[in-house]
Design an enzyme around this catalytic site. Structure first.
Site, PDB file in Angstrom:
ATOM      1  CG  HIS A  45      49.811  19.672  43.255  1.00  0.00           C
ATOM      2  ND1 HIS A  45      48.766  20.549  43.051  1.00  0.00           N
ATOM      3  CD2 HIS A  45      49.680  18.722  42.303  1.00  0.00           C
ATOM      4  CE1 HIS A  45      48.038  20.151  42.026  1.00  0.00           C
ATOM      5  NE2 HIS A  45      48.579  19.036  41.547  1.00  0.00           N
ATOM      6  CD  GLU A 103      52.021  24.405  45.595  1.00  0.00           C
ATOM      7  OE1 GLU A 103      52.304  25.326  44.817  1.00  0.00           O
ATOM      8  OE2 GLU A 103      51.778  23.242  45.201  1.00  0.00           O
ATOM      9  CB  CYS A 113      47.789  22.838  47.343  1.00  0.00           C
ATOM     10  SG  CYS A 113      48.482  21.589  46.239  1.00  0.00           S
ATOM     11  CB  CYS A 160      45.480  23.952  43.000  1.00  0.00           C
ATOM     12  SG  CYS A 160      45.797  22.416  43.909  1.00  0.00           S
TER      13      CYS A 160
END
Length: 155
Positions: free
Chosen positions: A52, A54, A85, A82
């Site tokens: 991801h 992030e 993250c 999420c």
């Protein structure tokens, strides 16, 4: 650049992720308002469920930024980070997060989001990272709808 400009750029990064064969997520970091790093989702092309943007940025920030820089560091994200993250953001010591669309709204479209808000993750971790958003729901959701389907027919 303004907060909204930075969020708009993350949506552009998310579109670039889609063009590369990934799902629509993008993020960037600023220190003292200056962009220092950008990232796109690469979960599909890297065959890595943790890729991801992030998380990649939080890992970079934790390695590369000193305490003074982290104190003025903001992560901008196209979509609410999420829980995985957000936890990394907390541990990295990033001061602030701003996101375009919240996870609960995206979940209404996809049915595949862990809908624990970033503010709750930070609070439960005893963190001090401030979280702002959603700030660009319509723009971010247009991209998600084009990928995951939606009222306008999807892609």
């Amino acid at each position: 650049m303004t907060r909204d400009d930075h969020v708009e750029r993350t949506i552009e990064l998310a579109a670039e992720a889609v063009d590369a064969g990934n799902t629509p997520f993008g993020a960037l970091l600023t220190v003292d308002g200056e962009v220092v790093r950008e990232s796109r989702n690469t979960t599909r092309t890297a065959e890595d469920v943790t890729a991801h943007p992030e998380l990649k940025l939080a890992r970079w920030a934790g390695r590369e930024l000193d305490a003074d820089e982290l104190a003025t560091c903001t992560m901008y994200a196209s979509t609410e980070p999420c829980p995985m993250c957000t936890t990394a953001i907390h541990y990295a010591g990033i001061d602030r997060v701003v996101f375009g669309v919240d996870g609960a709204t995206l979940d209404e479209l996809t049915g595949d989001v862990v809908t624990i808000p970033a503010t709750e993750v930070i609070e439960r971790a005893g963190g001090e990272t401030s979280v702002e958003g959603p700030v660009a729901t319509d723009a971010a959701m247009r991209l998600h709808e084009s990928v995951f389907g939606g009222d306008d027919g999807g892609a």
